[in-house]
Design a protein around this motif. Sequence first.
Motif, PDB file in Angstrom:
ATOM      1  N   SER A   1      -9.477 -10.100 -15.409  1.00  0.00           N
ATOM      2  CA  SER A   1      -8.164  -9.459 -15.400  1.00  0.00           C
ATOM      3  C   SER A   1      -7.592  -9.287 -13.994  1.00  0.00           C
ATOM      4  N   LYS A   2      -8.485  -9.105 -12.999  1.00  0.00           N
ATOM      5  CA  LYS A   2      -7.995  -8.811 -11.664  1.00  0.00           C
ATOM      6  C   LYS A   2      -9.042  -9.198 -10.620  1.00  0.00           C
ATOM      7  N   ILE A   3      -8.551  -9.685  -9.482  1.00  0.00           N
ATOM      8  CA  ILE A   3      -9.380  -9.945  -8.303  1.00  0.00           C
ATOM      9  C   ILE A   3      -8.764  -9.174  -7.146  1.00  0.00           C
ATOM     10  N   GLN A   4      -9.582  -8.404  -6.426  1.00  0.00           N
ATOM     11  CA  GLN A   4      -9.105  -7.662  -5.254  1.00  0.00           C
ATOM     12  C   GLN A   4     -10.048  -7.923  -4.087  1.00  0.00           C
ATOM     13  N   ILE A   5      -9.467  -8.286  -2.956  1.00  0.00           N
ATOM     14  CA  ILE A   5     -10.254  -8.561  -1.751  1.00  0.00           C
ATOM     15  C   ILE A   5      -9.733  -7.680  -0.622  1.00  0.00           C
ATOM     16  N   LEU A   6     -10.576  -6.759  -0.150  1.00  0.00           N
ATOM     17  CA  LEU A   6     -10.253  -5.924   1.005  1.00  0.00           C
ATOM     18  C   LEU A   6     -10.757  -6.621   2.262  1.00  0.00           C
ATOM     19  N   MET A   7      -9.872  -6.780   3.232  1.00  0.00           N
ATOM     20  CA  MET A   7     -10.196  -7.487   4.474  1.00  0.00           C
ATOM     21  C   MET A   7      -9.730  -6.628   5.638  1.00  0.00           C
ATOM     22  N   MET A   8     -10.600  -5.735   6.100  1.00  0.00           N
ATOM     23  CA  MET A   8     -10.265  -4.822   7.186  1.00  0.00           C
ATOM     24  C   MET A   8      -9.020  -4.028   6.829  1.00  0.00           C
ATOM     25  N   ASP A   9      -7.865  -4.315   7.434  1.00  0.00           N
ATOM     26  CA  ASP A   9      -6.652  -3.545   7.154  1.00  0.00           C
ATOM     27  C   ASP A   9      -5.704  -4.280   6.201  1.00  0.00           C
ATOM     28  N   SER A  10      -6.253  -5.195   5.395  1.00  0.00           N
ATOM     29  CA  SER A  10      -5.430  -6.004   4.497  1.00  0.00           C
ATOM     30  C   SER A  10      -6.026  -6.053   3.099  1.00  0.00           C
ATOM     31  N   ILE A  11      -5.187  -6.451   2.137  1.00  0.00           N
ATOM     32  CA  ILE A  11      -5.650  -6.692   0.775  1.00  0.00           C
ATOM     33  C   ILE A  11      -5.019  -7.976   0.254  1.00  0.00           C
ATOM     34  N   LEU A  12      -5.796  -8.707  -0.542  1.00  0.00           N
ATOM     35  CA  LEU A  12      -5.261  -9.769  -1.395  1.00  0.00           C
ATOM     36  C   LEU A  12      -5.633  -9.402  -2.818  1.00  0.00           C
ATOM     37  N   GLU A  13      -4.667  -9.541  -3.722  1.00  0.00           N
ATOM     38  CA  GLU A  13      -4.888  -9.170  -5.118  1.00  0.00           C
ATOM     39  C   GLU A  13      -4.299 -10.232  -6.027  1.00  0.00           C
ATOM     40  N   TRP A  14      -5.109 -10.687  -6.977  1.00  0.00           N
ATOM     41  CA  TRP A  14      -4.640 -11.547  -8.063  1.00  0.00           C
ATOM     42  C   TRP A  14      -4.733 -10.769  -9.357  1.00  0.00           C
ATOM     43  N   THR A  15      -3.638 -10.751 -10.122  1.00  0.00           N
ATOM     44  CA  THR A  15      -3.615 -10.032 -11.394  1.00  0.00           C
ATOM     45  C   THR A  15      -3.232 -10.994 -12.504  1.00  0.00           C
ATOM     46  N   ASP A  16      -3.953 -10.938 -13.608  1.00  0.00           N
ATOM     47  CA  ASP A  16      -3.678 -11.786 -14.760  1.00  0.00           C
ATOM     48  C   ASP A  16      -2.232 -11.610 -15.216  1.00  0.00           C
ATOM     49  N   GLY A  17      -1.508 -12.706 -15.275  1.00  0.00           N
ATOM     50  CA  GLY A  17      -0.119 -12.680 -15.703  1.00  0.00           C
ATOM     51  C   GLY A  17       0.886 -12.422 -14.596  1.00  0.00           C
ATOM     52  N   GLU A  18       0.410 -12.072 -13.397  1.00  0.00           N
ATOM     53  CA  GLU A  18       1.311 -11.770 -12.285  1.00  0.00           C
ATOM     54  C   GLU A  18       1.075 -12.656 -11.062  1.00  0.00           C
ATOM     55  N   GLY A  19      -0.140 -13.108 -10.851  1.00  0.00           N
ATOM     56  CA  GLY A  19      -0.437 -13.956  -9.706  1.00  0.00           C
ATOM     57  C   GLY A  19      -0.910 -13.170  -8.498  1.00  0.00           C
ATOM     58  N   ILE A  20      -0.733 -13.763  -7.300  1.00  0.00           N
ATOM     59  CA  ILE A  20      -1.265 -13.219  -6.052  1.00  0.00           C
ATOM     60  C   ILE A  20      -0.216 -12.413  -5.299  1.00  0.00           C
ATOM     61  N   GLN A  21      -0.656 -11.317  -4.689  1.00  0.00           N
ATOM     62  CA  GLN A  21       0.141 -10.614  -3.699  1.00  0.00           C
ATOM     63  C   GLN A  21      -0.785 -10.174  -2.570  1.00  0.00           C
ATOM     64  N   THR A  22      -0.185  -9.932  -1.409  1.00  0.00           N
ATOM     65  CA  THR A  22      -0.942  -9.466  -0.248  1.00  0.00           C
ATOM     66  C   THR A  22      -0.283  -8.210   0.298  1.00  0.00           C
ATOM     67  N   GLY A  23      -1.036  -7.461   1.100  1.00  0.00           N
ATOM     68  CA  GLY A  23      -0.473  -6.244   1.664  1.00  0.00           C
ATOM     69  C   GLY A  23      -1.300  -5.709   2.819  1.00  0.00           C
ATOM     70  N   LYS A  24      -0.749  -4.686   3.468  1.00  0.00           N
ATOM     71  CA  LYS A  24      -1.384  -4.043   4.613  1.00  0.00           C
ATOM     72  C   LYS A  24      -1.764  -2.616   4.256  1.00  0.00           C
ATOM     73  N   VAL A  25      -2.970  -2.196   4.656  1.00  0.00           N
ATOM     74  CA  VAL A  25      -3.424  -0.832   4.402  1.00  0.00           C
ATOM     75  C   VAL A  25      -2.628   0.148   5.256  1.00  0.00           C
ATOM     76  N   LEU A  26      -2.040   1.156   4.615  1.00  0.00           N
ATOM     77  CA  LEU A  26      -1.319   2.209   5.324  1.00  0.00           C
ATOM     78  C   LEU A  26      -2.138   3.476   5.463  1.00  0.00           C
ATOM     79  N   ASN A  27      -2.903   3.790   4.423  1.00  0.00           N
ATOM     80  CA  ASN A  27      -3.622   5.060   4.416  1.00  0.00           C
ATOM     81  C   ASN A  27      -4.775   4.989   3.434  1.00  0.00           C
ATOM     82  N   VAL A  28      -5.841   5.732   3.727  1.00  0.00           N
ATOM     83  CA  VAL A  28      -6.991   5.832   2.838  1.00  0.00           C
ATOM     84  C   VAL A  28      -7.326   7.310   2.684  1.00  0.00           C
ATOM     85  N   ARG A  29      -7.435   7.763   1.445  1.00  0.00           N
ATOM     86  CA  ARG A  29      -7.753   9.164   1.178  1.00  0.00           C
ATOM     87  C   ARG A  29      -8.988   9.246   0.294  1.00  0.00           C
ATOM     88  N   SER A  30      -9.907  10.126   0.640  1.00  0.00           N
ATOM     89  CA  SER A  30     -11.087  10.350  -0.189  1.00  0.00           C
ATOM     90  C   SER A  30     -10.696  11.087  -1.457  1.00  0.00           C
TER      91      SER A  30
END
Length: 239
Positions: A157-186
């Motif tokens: 259904s989904k593939i997510q790859i975290l790469m330091m301050d970046s993400i690549l995500e593939w979602t079933d029915g939507e395809g690939i998108q990329t992005g930049k990490v802005l914030n991380v909260r516990s």
Amino acid sequence: MKKHLNLIKTGHQSIEKRVFPRFPFSYLVFKRDDNSKNYQVRDISYGGMSLTLNDGDMGAQMDENFSGEIHWYDQKVKVKCQVKRVEKDNLGIEFIKDDIFDKTLLNFLSIANVSKNLRPIHEYDEQLELPVGLKTWLRCDGPFEIFIWHHRDGEISKIQILMMDSILEWTDGEGIQTGKVLNVRSSDKPLTHEEEFEFLIDTPIDQDRLDFARELVANVPKNLISEGDLKFLTRKVIG
């Protein structure tokens, strides 16, 4: 899966939130030269790193400079740092760079070095409760993680790859998108190892992030992942 699919619209850009499971142990640590504190490196990129301490006493001030060593298994890198963020449970650190350090860090965070230290966290399922649908979780302390989620029928259904301050995500029915990490909260839930990530989504897809993810996928050791998931991951990310 709803908690993995939150969306916020901000003008012409979008910030998307994802909640990822966290593995509670890491061999990536930072040792300061001027005191005895050993920090865990929670996240690291070419620009800096986020540090945490088990005892909660971060022992640093805003704009403070200090030096130390990043240790990872049998490797170590000497760094000079400036504090850019101080919170009760973490420090945001910016690296003070020079030519020698740049070359050392590039080698330290290279795909060749990172891929040999990937670990199959999904094999710890008897000791660690995995989220429903998460079938493959490859993790390298700090910089890189790969998540592969399945539908109930077994299809991916989904593939997510975290790469330091970046993400690549593939979602079933939507395809690939990329992005930049802005914030991380516990997570504020007791006894829960989760973190909420906020990403600024690239429009269009960032080619550098895509190329980086492709190189990482091409170097994933075949013994860490099922043949079916590896073939699917390769087909959807590398093409």
